[in-house]
Write a protein that holds these residues in place. Structure first.
Motif, PDB file in Angstrom:
ATOM      1  N   GLN A 244       6.013  53.362  33.829  1.00 46.20           N
ATOM      2  CA  GLN A 244       5.820  51.924  33.759  1.00 46.20           C
ATOM      3  C   GLN A 244       4.368  51.602  34.108  1.00 46.20           C
ATOM      4  O   GLN A 244       3.709  52.356  34.822  1.00 46.20           O
ATOM      5  N   LYS A 245       3.874  50.500  33.603  1.00 40.49           N
ATOM      6  CA  LYS A 245       2.462  50.157  33.709  1.00 40.49           C
ATOM      7  C   LYS A 245       1.943  50.223  35.150  1.00 40.49           C
ATOM      8  O   LYS A 245       2.534  49.654  36.062  1.00 40.49           O
ATOM      9  N   MET A 251       9.736  55.341  32.934  1.00 43.37           N
ATOM     10  CA  MET A 251      10.455  54.350  32.152  1.00 43.37           C
ATOM     11  C   MET A 251      11.931  54.728  32.028  1.00 43.37           C
ATOM     12  O   MET A 251      12.802  53.860  31.934  1.00 43.37           O
TER      13      MET A 251
END
Length: 276
Positions: A244-245, A251
């Motif tokens: 995830q960012k 993810m």
């Protein structure tokens, strides 16, 4: 035909071996697919741990990447013989390089076949990017030249290379299925060698396509009355699986996605076996 489930050590190297083996054994796996070092004492210690948990293993070779062919061949030979000494069920090998000539890669495959005949340990060559079998149409040329060739099917690499689900390469896929002796279950797409989560309905078409291939591989092996077939759910960690960012939070968690694929494939095989 007995199906034997193995779990990859890839992605779990941070977990202590006893905890890792206890976890995968509890989930129904019979062993682990892993690489070994070239240091005999290190391997002896690791084999002792596997024995304590009554776990089989598949030897994984990926380390040989030398550009000079002579050096590459010698390193490859040393790694294969080291894996043979660990007495694996079989060896899964990343063999050759995509930039080696056809004859050079043939030489490496024939070396592996010589070692297999000498030692009795089967050696299957993975359909992997950057190696001799980096694309389905290229692999077909080797299968035509070397009828004895055994493959580890990981078609997710091929869908990425071909930027398709290989709809226009049915002959190459069919021949590869017939030569498959070990299976890596990872779902790829036309744009990546791994979808982020095979449970995501956005990837339902990809999942169905790969399941179709996997069942065809198992059916072919059963028709040939092979005593066993080994398979590994192999959704990978970062960078195969993305974070995830601005975090190191996956993810999709590797263990969860591999458990999903393992259960789904076993259920589908049992259903088809009942119909037969």
């Amino acid at each position: 035909m007995q199906l034997i489930l193995f779990y990859p050590r890839w992605g779990s190297a941070q977990m202590a071996w006893p905890k890792f083996l206890q976890k995968i054994k509890g989930e129904g796996y019979s062993g682990v697919e892993l690489s070994f070092s070239l240091v005999p004492q290190e391997n002896k210690q690791l084999l002792s741990i596997l024995s304590d948990f009554d776990m089989q293993h598949i030897g994984q070779h990926w380390q040989t990447k030398a550009v000079n062919f002579k050096e590459h061949k010698e390193q490859y030979k040393r790694h294969l013989y080291t894996l043979v000494e660990t007495e694996p069920l079989l060896i899964n090998s990343h063999t050759g390089m995509d930039f080696f000539s056809f004859s050079q890669n043939i030489e490496l495959i024939e070396l592996a076949e010589k070692i297999e005949q000498e030692t009795g340990v089967p050696i299957a060559h993975e359909t992997h990017r950057s190696r001799f079998a980096f694309a389905s149409h290229v692999c077909l040329e080797y299968l035509t030249e070397l009828p004895f060739l055994k493959l580890t099917a990981d078609f997710a690499h091929w869908t990425c290379v071909a930027e398709s689900l290989l709809e226009n390469q049915e002959e190459a896929v069919a021949q590869s299925i017939a030569h498959t002796y070990h299976l890596h279950m990872r779902v790829g797409s036309s744009q990546s060698s791994q979808v982020q989560d095979p449970r995501d309905t956005n990837y339902r078409h990809e999942l169905d396509r790969f399941m179709q291939w996997w069942m065809a591989i198992l059916q072919k092996a059963a028709m040939e009355k092979r005593p066993f077939f080994s398979l590994v759910p192999e959704q990978g960690p970062f960078p195969y699986g993305l974070y995830q960012k601005n975090t190191q939070t996956p993810m999709a968690h590797q263990w969860e996605t591999n458990t999903f694929l393992k259960n789904l494939a076993m259920e589908e095989w049992e259903k088809r076996s009942r119909l037969d």
